[in-house]
Scaffold this active site. Structure first.
Site, short mmCIF file in Angstrom:
data_model
loop_
_atom_site.label_atom_id
_atom_site.label_comp_id
_atom_site.label_asym_id
_atom_site.label_seq_id
_atom_site.Cartn_x
_atom_site.Cartn_y
_atom_site.Cartn_z
N ARG A 121 0.76 -1.18 0.01
CA ARG A 121 0.00 0.00 -0.11
C ARG A 121 0.90 1.20 -0.10
NH1 ARG A 121 -3.27 -3.07 3.65
NH2 ARG A 121 -5.32 -3.91 2.46
N LYS A 143 4.10 11.72 -11.36
CA LYS A 143 3.28 10.93 -12.27
C LYS A 143 3.97 9.63 -12.34
CE LYS A 143 0.52 13.70 -15.37
NZ LYS A 143 0.26 13.78 -16.87
N GLU A 185 10.99 16.84 -25.06
CA GLU A 185 10.53 17.30 -23.93
C GLU A 185 10.92 18.77 -23.43
OE1 GLU A 185 7.60 15.53 -22.89
OE2 GLU A 185 7.94 13.51 -22.50
N LYS A 227 9.21 22.21 -15.42
CA LYS A 227 8.63 21.48 -14.95
C LYS A 227 8.18 21.52 -13.47
CE LYS A 227 6.88 17.12 -15.00
NZ LYS A 227 6.42 15.86 -15.61
N GLU A 237 -2.82 18.04 -11.87
CA GLU A 237 -3.22 18.29 -13.25
C GLU A 237 -4.83 18.71 -13.48
OE1 GLU A 237 -2.08 15.14 -15.93
OE2 GLU A 237 -2.54 16.40 -17.78
N ARG A 241 -1.00 22.14 -15.34
CA ARG A 241 -0.28 21.09 -15.75
C ARG A 241 -0.55 20.39 -16.82
NH1 ARG A 241 2.11 16.35 -11.54
NH2 ARG A 241 3.36 15.35 -13.41
N ASN A 245 1.23 18.45 -21.31
CA ASN A 245 0.81 17.10 -22.01
C ASN A 245 0.80 17.62 -23.72
OD1 ASN A 245 -1.41 14.66 -22.27
ND2 ASN A 245 -0.07 14.81 -20.39
N HIS A 248 1.04 15.10 -26.62
CA HIS A 248 1.00 13.88 -26.05
C HIS A 248 -0.29 13.27 -26.36
CE1 HIS A 248 4.27 14.97 -23.64
NE2 HIS A 248 4.53 14.04 -22.96
N HIS A 252 0.77 9.73 -27.78
CA HIS A 252 0.38 8.70 -27.06
C HIS A 252 -0.38 7.70 -27.89
CE1 HIS A 252 1.10 10.15 -22.51
NE2 HIS A 252 2.00 9.84 -23.14
N HIS A 265 9.02 7.41 -26.81
CA HIS A 265 8.07 8.55 -26.32
C HIS A 265 8.36 9.86 -26.94
CE1 HIS A 265 5.31 10.44 -23.68
NE2 HIS A 265 6.42 11.22 -23.16
N1 LIG Z 1 6.16 10.52 -15.28
C1 LIG Z 1 6.30 11.46 -16.12
O1 LIG Z 1 6.27 12.67 -16.02
C2 LIG Z 1 7.09 11.22 -17.56
C3 LIG Z 1 7.31 12.32 -18.33
C4 LIG Z 1 7.97 12.23 -19.60
C5 LIG Z 1 8.06 10.67 -19.97
N2 LIG Z 1 7.65 9.58 -19.22
C6 LIG Z 1 7.76 8.47 -19.54
O2 LIG Z 1 9.30 8.11 -19.85
C7 LIG Z 1 9.47 7.04 -20.59
C8 LIG Z 1 10.78 7.34 -21.61
O3 LIG Z 1 11.43 7.38 -20.79
P1 LIG Z 1 13.25 7.77 -21.44
O4 LIG Z 1 13.08 8.31 -22.70
O5 LIG Z 1 14.32 7.94 -20.39
O6 LIG Z 1 13.53 6.25 -21.72
P2 LIG Z 1 13.83 4.96 -21.09
O7 LIG Z 1 13.63 4.80 -19.74
O8 LIG Z 1 13.61 3.64 -21.86
O9 LIG Z 1 15.58 4.75 -21.41
C9 LIG Z 1 16.05 4.86 -22.65
C10 LIG Z 1 17.22 3.77 -22.84
O10 LIG Z 1 18.34 4.35 -22.32
C11 LIG Z 1 18.94 3.49 -21.58
N3 LIG Z 1 19.85 4.40 -20.50
C12 LIG Z 1 18.92 5.06 -19.57
N4 LIG Z 1 20.19 5.75 -18.79
C13 LIG Z 1 21.22 5.66 -19.64
C14 LIG Z 1 22.75 6.09 -19.30
N5 LIG Z 1 22.94 6.92 -18.57
N6 LIG Z 1 23.47 5.64 -20.22
C15 LIG Z 1 23.19 4.57 -21.23
N7 LIG Z 1 21.94 4.34 -21.43
C16 LIG Z 1 21.17 4.59 -20.58
C17 LIG Z 1 18.18 2.71 -21.11
O11 LIG Z 1 18.36 1.38 -20.47
C18 LIG Z 1 16.86 2.62 -22.07
O12 LIG Z 1 17.31 1.28 -22.98
C19 LIG Z 1 8.19 6.77 -21.35
O13 LIG Z 1 7.59 5.62 -20.79
C20 LIG Z 1 7.18 8.02 -20.99
O14 LIG Z 1 5.96 7.70 -21.03
C21 LIG Z 1 7.07 9.84 -18.08
O1 LIG Z 2 4.17 15.61 -16.03
C1 LIG Z 2 3.15 15.83 -16.66
O2 LIG Z 2 1.97 16.38 -16.21
C2 LIG Z 2 3.39 15.48 -18.14
O3 LIG Z 2 2.50 15.38 -18.84
C3 LIG Z 2 4.57 15.01 -18.49
C4 LIG Z 2 4.66 14.25 -19.95
O4 LIG Z 2 5.92 14.25 -20.57
C5 LIG Z 2 4.79 12.73 -19.51
O5 LIG Z 2 4.68 11.91 -20.58
C6 LIG Z 2 3.33 12.16 -18.67
O6 LIG Z 2 3.72 10.83 -18.52
C7 LIG Z 2 2.15 11.97 -19.62
O7 LIG Z 2 1.15 11.64 -18.76
P1 LIG Z 2 -0.16 11.22 -19.16
O8 LIG Z 2 -1.02 11.70 -17.70
O9 LIG Z 2 -0.44 11.94 -20.41
O10 LIG Z 2 -0.10 9.80 -19.03
ZN LIG Z 3 6.32 12.92 -22.04
#
Ligand SMILES: NC(=O)c1ccc[n+]([C@@H]2O[C@H](COP(=O)([O-])OP(=O)(O)OC[C@H]3O[C@@H](n4cnc5c(N)ncnc54)[C@H](O)[C@@H]3O)[C@@H](O)[C@H]2O)c1
Ligand SMILES: O=C(O)C(=O)C[C@@H](O)[C@H](O)[C@H](O)COP(=O)(O)O
Ligand SMILES: [Zn+2]
Length: 361
Positions: A121, A143, A185, A227, A237, A241, A245, A248, A252, A265
């Site tokens: 939890r 998120k 981004e 951010k 959001e 916020r 998006n 996206h 997405h 992404h």
């Molecule tokens: N939570 C949020 O607010 C938010 C915001 C934007 C994106 N996202 C999510 O993030 C994801 C994309 O993240 P990403 O672009 O970081 O991709 P990722 O996490 O898949 O990383 C990309 C690749 O880089 C490699 N890698 C990571 N760090 C490294 C380093 N320092 N040196 C060498 N290789 C390295 C990883 O092993 C992976 O193969 C998506 O799922 C997207 O939806 C979430």
């Molecule tokens: O932090 C946020 O809010 C964002 O929308 C950042 C985005 O870059 C990110 O990809 C986020 O995960 C998208 O969120 P979602 O709610 O559309 O799934």
């Molecule tokens: Zn994003």
């Protein structure tokens, strides 16, 4: 010893973002934050473990540490992987005091963060971003999520970390293709919230491509600041916020249509920003010069601005699962000129189709 910059995020559970910290110093910080002797569960990818676990572990002597390795890839953001992590965590003796360390990019951050939000939890976790995308975007704002065939990030939570610990030196091993996802981004942040940042990126485009470390420190700090500002104003959001998006709703849909394979992404967001910019132009929120400026910048980095052979109707159907939608009405984020965003709640499928057709070859 803490170096660099600290920015505090306003949240139901406020937390610091340390920019320019060192992996080997995290242990000292955790000793003061959670106390020595606790159980830590590092969740990471195999390549990141190979490159950075030794450095991270240098500072973790006062803790008991287990490492869970997750294969690379967006399709690992899944319920199946959460279930596997649960079995592995129990086998390691994890309990409610265990602290998860999410060492990696956005996939690890979203997956490990969601795991932490649900395990027993809810247990504490620290974001340790190692991609540019994770540094400027995904590690900040709480998120966390996994994907579903019906849509991106459909199962998730707003779950603030204990802290974000960003060591810029990890970017040295990041492949350029992955850097591009973070740049997408960062350009998003600039377009919807910081016109000066866009000019900075344009001015320094060649140095960014040449991967000058000093420049990345400034770029990362400025993009992270956008951010932090937006999530501090609106953690869950309800309003501003949503600007984060931008790109996206379209991006997405592309990711889901391609079953989270063959498109990153950042690539989805890049194409999505262009589609949304065309719609903004049609609505009079952007002039032609502003749309062209965005396309030129994205193309200049080698980010995609169009995609081949896609069924626009299937993509529109997938946009129906977007989390911003309300009572069946699609809600979209558009740029308002450069440096501001606008949310529209009356987009019809015809104009969305026209926007798709501008980016589908
Ligand atoms: N939570 C949020 O607010 C938010 C915001 C934007 C994106 N996202 C999510 O993030 C994801 C994309 O993240 P990403 O672009 O970081 O991709 P990722 O996490 O898949 O990383 C990309 C690749 O880089 C490699 N890698 C990571 N760090 C490294 C380093 N320092 N040196 C060498 N290789 C390295 C990883 O092993 C992976 O193969 C998506 O799922 C997207 O939806 C979430
Ligand atoms: O932090 C946020 O809010 C964002 O929308 C950042 C985005 O870059 C990110 O990809 C986020 O995960 C998208 O969120 P979602 O709610 O559309 O799934
Ligand atoms: Zn994003």
């Amino acid at each position: 010893m803490m170096q660099g910059q600290r920015i505090d995020v306003v949240s139901v559970k406020p937390y610091p973002v340390f920019l320019g910290a060192r992996l080997e110093d995290l242990g000292e910080y955790l000793t003061t934050r959670i106390g020595a002797g606790e159980h830590l569960l590092v969740i990471t990818h195999p390549n990141i473990a190979a490159d950075y676990m030794d450095t991270l572990k240098k500072g973790l002597g006062a803790f008991s540490v287990n490492t869970l390795i997750v294969p690379q890839g967006e399709d690992e953001k899944s319920l199946n992987r959460l279930s596997d992590l649960t079995s592995e965590a129990i086998a390691c003796g994890a309990d409610r005091k265990t602290v998860v360390l999410a060492l990696g990019g956005g996939v690890i951050g979203d997956l490990a963060g969601f795991f932490a939000s649900m395990f027993m939890r809810g247990i504490r976790y620290v974001q340790i971003p190692t991609t540019l995308l994770a540094m400027v975007d995904s590690s900040i704002g709480g998120k966390v999520a996994v994907n579903h065939a019906a849509g991106k990030n459909l199962l998730g939570d707003f779950y603030p970390p204990l802290a974000v610990w960003t060591d810029f030196s990890t970017l040295e091993t990041l492949p350029w293709e992955e850097m591009l996802n973070g740049l997408a981004e960062t350009i998003k942040h600039a377009v919807i919230a910081d016109g000066e940042l866009l000019s900075f990126i344009e001015k320094h485009q060649e140095e960014i491509k040449a991967r000058k470390p000093e420049l990345y420190k400034e770029l990362t700090s400025r993009s992270s600041a956008v951010k932090v500002r937006l999530v501090s104003e609106d953690e869950t959001e309800q309003g501003k916020r949503m600007f984060l998006n931008y790109g996206h709703s379209f991006g997405h849909a592309l990711e889901a249509e391609m079953a989270y394979q063959g498109i990153t992404h950042g690539q989805g967001v890049s194409i999505g920003m262009v589609a949304a910019a065309h719609l903004a132009h049609e609505r009079g929120f952007m002039n032609n010069g502003e749309v062209e400026r965005l396309i030129k910048l994205l193309k200049g980095f080698g980010l995609p601005v169009t995609i081949k052979n896609k069924d626009s109707q299937a993509l529109i159907n997938l946009m129906g699962a977007d989390k911003k939608n309300y009572k069946g009405q699609k809600v979209l984020v558009l740029p308002k000129g450069i440096g501001q965003g606008i949310v529209i709640r009356d987009a019809d499928n015809e104009e969305i189709l026209r926007a798709w057709n501008k980016v589908i070859e």
